[in-house]
Write an enzyme that holds these catalytic residues in place. Sequence first.
Site, PDB file in Angstrom:
ATOM      1  N   ASP A   1      -5.589   2.371  -3.020  1.00  0.00           N
ATOM      2  CA  ASP A   1      -7.354   2.136  -1.631  1.00  0.00           C
ATOM      3  C   ASP A   1      -7.634   3.448  -1.892  1.00  0.00           C
ATOM      4  O   ASP A   1      -8.464   3.131  -0.598  1.00  0.00           O
ATOM      5  CB  ASP A   1      -7.426   0.812  -1.093  1.00  0.00           C
ATOM      6  CG  ASP A   1      -5.890   0.550  -0.149  1.00  0.00           C
ATOM      7  OD1 ASP A   1      -5.464   1.686  -0.371  1.00  0.00           O
ATOM      8  OD2 ASP A   1      -5.699  -0.026   0.589  1.00  0.00           O
TER       9      ASP A   1
ATOM     10  N   ASP B   1      -2.509   6.291  -3.031  1.00  0.00           N
ATOM     11  CA  ASP B   1      -1.187   6.030  -2.798  1.00  0.00           C
ATOM     12  C   ASP B   1      -0.877   4.407  -4.005  1.00  0.00           C
ATOM     13  O   ASP B   1      -1.371   4.769  -4.841  1.00  0.00           O
ATOM     14  CB  ASP B   1      -2.001   4.824  -1.399  1.00  0.00           C
ATOM     15  CG  ASP B   1      -2.749   4.270  -1.230  1.00  0.00           C
ATOM     16  OD1 ASP B   1      -3.435   4.141  -1.889  1.00  0.00           O
ATOM     17  OD2 ASP B   1      -2.527   3.637  -0.327  1.00  0.00           O
TER      18      ASP B   1
ATOM     19  N   SER C   1       0.629  -1.379  -0.238  1.00  0.00           N
ATOM     20  CA  SER C   1      -0.321  -0.508   0.216  1.00  0.00           C
ATOM     21  C   SER C   1       0.924   0.907   0.061  1.00  0.00           C
ATOM     22  O   SER C   1       1.985   2.034  -1.014  1.00  0.00           O
ATOM     23  CB  SER C   1      -0.869   0.326   1.139  1.00  0.00           C
ATOM     24  OG  SER C   1      -1.824   1.130   0.916  1.00  0.00           O
TER      25      SER C   1
END
Length: 449
Positions: free
Chosen positions: A246, A242, A104
């Site tokens: 998400d 990012d 992430s």
Amino acid sequence: MARLFGTDGVRGLANRDVTAELALDLSVAAAHVLGASGAFEGHRPRAVVGRDSRASGEFLAAAVAAGLASAGVDVVNVGVLPTPAVAYLTAELGVDLGVVLSASHNPMPDNGIKFLARGGHKLDDDLERAIEKRMGEAWDRPTGADVGRIRLDTGRAGDDYVDHLVATIRPSLGNLRIAVDCANGAASEVGPAALRQAGADVVVINASPDGRNINEKCGSTHPEQLLAAVVASEADLGVAFDGDADRCLAVDADGNLVDGDQIMGVLALAMRDAGTLADDTLVTTVMSNLGLRLAMRDRGVRTVETAVGDRYVLEAMRAGGYSLGGEQSGHIIMAAHATTGDGVLTALQLAARVAETGEPLAKLAGVVQRLPQTLVNVSGVDKGRAASDEPLLDAVRAAEARLGDTGRVLLRPSGTEALVRVMVEAATQAEADGVARELADVVSSRLAL
């Protein structure tokens, strides 16, 4: 063995903590656990595997695909796509398992492994524990035609995902110029493609991933480049993703940051007006600014609070049948269209609200007036007593009474350190600073080790 799974899968330093061997073993164990649960009964099992743009994702995705195929699972490797795209495809293709290789918003050297159940939802805790228990066990390996097959699909899958996103909005974004920062991550292709397909004039930055530059001084964790790009290009708004897309943060036409709380406020009112905000309720975490709650209360929208973490937001949404929830970080879940936070979906929905109303983003986001917030970390304390020490709790209650409806206090023990975080919101910065310092002193004296 320490538990491998955290709140968002398995994460760590790639090729040290998260290795090819670990990825293969986890995948084999996941296939065995799901098979034993009856998930594969009556059909040949299938899985979708996708990743973000980190270099380590190449060998980790290969290891996951090898592990699943060796356990008899057919695999579609969709290459570099956002986490929510893999979740969407897991549901849309009706496969038994989705796997995402991503860390992430973390720095490039990290990586992670996240499993998704049929329908695109994260595995529950019991299944994750079962997977850990079955790692490394002896097993009867399939042979011949019973081994899984691996197929690459790096084109149509992404196109299907973009089509799905664009179909969620009306009207066209044809009158808007939108700057987009892709964080050199998983949305570098599909993010701009979705906005363009929706009709926007798109200005793109940080969409040239090379395996090493994901999240590097760009994207939602470093929005400075986007702030400048919006002003320089005279864009109506900007959006930043990012690494695995998400999350989404935004920038108004004047170059001011619009955070996840403000975005949730805009979307909640849009959905309320459209009659799609279930029970007129927005799900947030305890870290969302009090200004969001006050703005929603004044406009007839109820808020439900959860612990910090998107999995807790999603649990509350599913339990209550709610349609919108998220975090201040820009991780926003729209249950009608996604099973997880989706930055590109958020960007499209936000831009559609601007196009629909004809109002600038600054005015729409202005309904949420963020209250000044002060955070003080108090170290060297017994964090376990933070919720039970009566003199400390009396001090908190007294501070809350002084702050009234325009302030609040939150004590949060650290999950990994002997530390308590004191967060105070108030009508003025000086008041927030003063109350936070007072309570930090009480925490230090009452909970000292």
